[in-house]
Scaffold this motif. Structure first.
Motif, PDB file in Angstrom:
ATOM      1  N   LEU A 302      70.418  30.092 -15.729  1.00 36.49           N
ATOM      2  CA  LEU A 302      71.284  30.894 -16.590  1.00 36.49           C
ATOM      3  C   LEU A 302      70.583  32.178 -17.024  1.00 36.49           C
ATOM      4  O   LEU A 302      71.188  33.251 -17.052  1.00 36.49           O
ATOM      5  N   ARG A 303      69.293  32.064 -17.365  1.00 40.77           N
ATOM      6  CA  ARG A 303      68.534  33.242 -17.772  1.00 40.77           C
ATOM      7  C   ARG A 303      68.433  34.239 -16.610  1.00 40.77           C
ATOM      8  O   ARG A 303      68.562  35.453 -16.787  1.00 40.77           O
ATOM      9  N   LEU A 304      68.226  33.722 -15.399  1.00 38.18           N
ATOM     10  CA  LEU A 304      68.120  34.577 -14.223  1.00 38.18           C
ATOM     11  C   LEU A 304      69.442  35.278 -13.939  1.00 38.18           C
ATOM     12  O   LEU A 304      69.472  36.481 -13.637  1.00 38.18           O
ATOM     13  N   LEU A 305      70.549  34.548 -14.075  1.00 33.59           N
ATOM     14  CA  LEU A 305      71.865  35.134 -13.850  1.00 33.59           C
ATOM     15  C   LEU A 305      72.182  36.211 -14.885  1.00 33.59           C
ATOM     16  O   LEU A 305      72.747  37.257 -14.558  1.00 33.59           O
ATOM     17  N   CYS A 306      71.814  35.932 -16.140  1.00 30.46           N
ATOM     18  CA  CYS A 306      72.060  36.926 -17.199  1.00 30.46           C
ATOM     19  C   CYS A 306      71.267  38.198 -16.960  1.00 30.46           C
ATOM     20  O   CYS A 306      71.754  39.308 -17.190  1.00 30.46           O
ATOM     21  N   GLN A 307      70.034  38.054 -16.467  1.00 28.27           N
ATOM     22  CA  GLN A 307      69.209  39.225 -16.182  1.00 28.27           C
ATOM     23  C   GLN A 307      69.791  40.038 -15.039  1.00 28.27           C
ATOM     24  O   GLN A 307      69.724  41.265 -15.031  1.00 28.27           O
TER      25      GLN A 307
END
Length: 318
Positions: A302-307
């Motif tokens: 999720l953090r990677l997608l948000c970035q």
């Protein structure tokens, strides 16, 4: 082709799915989708572990090794599968076939080794939690990884033995890729030495499965001794993803071995289907399983997608 011909001039014919030549274009689409999921999923796992320092732990190092072997397995079959199902090109030279066979079996051996290492990781984490960091140090994990790589090199004598065999029968293989057990059945001389050496290597994989079973036996014994039901559930939840990965790797492997050894009267389709499940399903399902059942991996995803969604400099004042 006569037995006296050079092995470098020898060529094999790869096989698609028997009786389904009309549907090869649709099989190609399905294979492309599976390859895309496998490469995207395993590549994302590697990226998440690399980018998140909190995941620089033994469990996730082993998960990265599993993702790497799955990528290797995927890329080993990709060229010939796409050639057979899309371009209809079936011929493959003997050296290229040997090279592909080596990488397929080498990554398969490495995956078995990684699953064993992950079982040992779960055993230490649950049975000896206070000694976990002292037992599974970074140096020890690096040595385990090197041992996996060296173990896969035991396949090299198998390649040398195959180069000495004359192939004077039909050169048609059973799959759209090269497997050792598929090639030696086409030899026109006694291939007992090849079979025995191959069987010896299979014993290593069998030993891995036995040790994994032993690890889970010890884990279950330790979990039963835990008095808190909540702690029992938490301990077992850390093993679910790995247990699923073990099943989807070993069950098709056993099925494929049984069909090759005892299924001479079995339908050709069953042979091809089991081989494709064995090579295609684990690389596709492993990243999905770990993404669903592993909370840190989900958070990292999720953090990677948000970035990636956020624009550079978004929210900053000019």
């Amino acid at each position: 082709m006569s037995p006296g011909n050079s092995s470098h001039a020898l060529a094999f014919l790869l096989m698609g799915i028997p009786g389904m030549a009309r549907f090869h274009c649709w099989v190609f689409v399905s294979c492309c989708l599976m390859y895309l999921i496998a490469m995207l999923g395993n590549g994302t796992i590697l990226l998440i572990v690399r980018a998140n320092r909190r995941l620089h732990q033994p469990m996730y190092y082993f998960l990265s090794m599993l993702a790497t072997t799955d990528l290797g397995m995927t890329l080993s079959t990709l060229p010939t599968v796409l050639r057979v199902f899309w371009f209809g090109t079936r011929e493959i030279t003997f050296p290229v076939c040997l090279t592909q066979m080596f990488f397929i079996h080498a990554f398969s051996f490495m995956e078995s080794s990684v699953l064993l290492a992950m079982a040992f990781d779960r055993y230490v984490a649950i049975c000896y939690p206070l000694r976990y960091s002292s037992i599974l140090t970074s140096a020890r994990i690096a040595k385990i990884g090197l041992g996996m790589l060296c173990r896969s090199l035991t396949l090299l004598p198998l390649i040398c033995l195959l180069t000495r065999l004359p192939f004077c029968r039909s050169h048609v293989l059973s799959h759209p890729y090269c497997l050792h057990q598929d090639m030696i059945r086409l030899a026109c001389t006694d291939s007992t030495l090849n079979s025995l050496y191959g069987l010896t290597l299979v014993q290593f994989v069998i030993l891995d499965s036995v040790l994994i079973t032993l690890s889970y036996t010890m884990i279950m014994k330790a979990v039963v001794d835990i008095t808190s039901r909540e702690e029992q559930t938490k301990a077992l939840n850390t093993c679910i993803s790995h247990f699923c990965a073990v099943l989807i790797f070993y069950v098709p492997m056993v099925g494929l071995s049984i069909i090759h050894r005892y299924g001479k009267n079995a339908a050709p389709f069953s042979n091809v289907l089991m081989a494709n499940i064995y090579l295609f399903v684990p690389p596709v399902l492993n990243p999905i399983i770990y993404s669903m059942k592993n909370k840190p991996i989900r958070k990292g995803l999720l953090r990677l997608l948000c970035q990636r969604v956020a624009w550079p400099g978004h929210g900053q004042q000019p």
